[in-house]
Design a protein around this motif. Sequence first.
Motif, short mmCIF file in Angstrom:
data_model
loop_
_atom_site.label_atom_id
_atom_site.label_comp_id
_atom_site.label_asym_id
_atom_site.label_seq_id
_atom_site.Cartn_x
_atom_site.Cartn_y
_atom_site.Cartn_z
N VAL A 189 53.08 11.04 -82.30
CA VAL A 189 52.13 12.15 -82.26
C VAL A 189 52.64 13.25 -81.33
CG1 VAL A 189 49.82 12.81 -81.45
CG2 VAL A 189 50.09 10.80 -82.89
N GLY A 233 53.74 17.06 -82.31
CA GLY A 233 53.20 18.23 -81.61
C GLY A 233 54.30 19.14 -81.12
N ILE A 255 47.51 13.92 -69.39
CA ILE A 255 46.59 14.99 -69.81
C ILE A 255 46.01 15.70 -68.58
CG2 ILE A 255 44.39 15.44 -70.94
CD1 ILE A 255 45.20 13.10 -72.91
N ALA A 275 40.24 11.19 -79.31
CA ALA A 275 40.42 12.28 -78.36
C ALA A 275 41.80 12.20 -77.70
CB ALA A 275 39.33 12.24 -77.29
N VAL A 276 42.23 10.98 -77.39
CA VAL A 276 43.55 10.80 -76.76
C VAL A 276 44.64 11.29 -77.72
CG1 VAL A 276 45.25 9.07 -76.10
CG2 VAL A 276 42.96 8.98 -75.14
N ILE A 277 44.54 10.90 -79.00
CA ILE A 277 45.57 11.28 -79.96
C ILE A 277 45.61 12.81 -80.13
CG2 ILE A 277 46.20 11.16 -82.41
CD1 ILE A 277 45.47 8.20 -82.30
N VAL A 278 44.42 13.43 -80.24
CA VAL A 278 44.36 14.89 -80.39
C VAL A 278 44.95 15.58 -79.15
CG1 VAL A 278 42.79 16.87 -80.52
CG2 VAL A 278 42.40 14.88 -81.98
N LEU A 279 44.60 15.07 -77.97
CA LEU A 279 45.08 15.70 -76.74
C LEU A 279 46.58 15.54 -76.56
CD1 LEU A 279 42.14 14.95 -74.32
CD2 LEU A 279 43.16 17.18 -74.70
N ILE A 280 47.11 14.37 -76.89
CA ILE A 280 48.56 14.16 -76.78
C ILE A 280 49.28 15.07 -77.77
CG2 ILE A 280 50.42 12.49 -77.20
CD1 ILE A 280 49.10 11.88 -74.60
N PHE A 281 48.68 15.25 -78.96
CA PHE A 281 49.27 16.15 -79.95
C PHE A 281 49.34 17.58 -79.40
CE2 PHE A 281 48.82 19.05 -83.61
CZ PHE A 281 49.98 18.73 -84.28
#
Lengths: 201, 93
Positions: A10, A14, A110, B35-41
């Motif tokens: 992922v 990105g 994050i 949420a973790v996957i979206v944020l890492i992306f």
Amino acid sequence: MKNSLIIILVFIAGVLLGTQHLLSDFLARVDMILYALYGLLFLVGIDIGSNPSAWLTIKKLNLKIVLVPVSIALGSLLGAAMVSPFFANVSWGDGFAIGAGFGYYSLSSIIITQIKGDALGVIALLANLSREIFTLLFASLLARFLGKLAPIAAGGATAMDTTLPVIARFSGKDYAIIAFFSGIVLTVLVPFLVPLFLSLG
Amino acid sequence: MWYIFLFLVAGVFVGFLFRRKENLLLIATKTTTLAVIVLIFFLGVSVGDNRAVMSMLGTLGWQALVFSFGSIFGSILLSGAVYLLFFRGIHEK
């Protein structure tokens, strides 16, 4: 291993999209990542608050077992702080923050990205991700040559879930319980310690 | 930075209040993963978009490995001392 692979893929996807600079304006204008981080922290809090085993282990506190996550946390922080002077781009506080990820790569990277930017966030992500991968690969050698606690120490926060199976196999069932406890304590500490150390400089 | 603690502590309270509502908690867990996957992306997108960071990606990766070894080594060392002092001989069977 499957989860860390998904995260790597992922992340790479990105990065590839990012190099096309299609979303530059979007990234500059929208603070979406910040709001998503707040949402994630709220969810992480729910997870901690509702976890019956987290509250149960706190009730059954035993000094000897508490020493396990405490020594792992201190060793992790000191180890990271000792290498940070070698890098001009990482202050000692930032080094502590990377070490305070304890292998919990998603949340720590994050938070660090949001507060300190992409460069430090990338270091935190890769440093903590490789900690989990290292533990999965070398748990048997660590347990055999460096003691039953060594795989638990290497796994850090991941000792409660992703690396627990290999720890149980190579350190034994008695140590699996200690690993789970240690992993929970370290996991709970991450969202508190990482921002704290980042604010120190 | 205080917002980070605010949202975290609010979550802990809500989680404790709803600790018996297993359906709600399952939704929270699944949302967390998403949420973790979206944020890492988006962390990746932000890194890819950042020319300065991309130009030093090799250096950052190498530094990450050094940090990884530093913290693994430190934690094995200190927990090893705890093991020798308090555990050895007790849990061995």
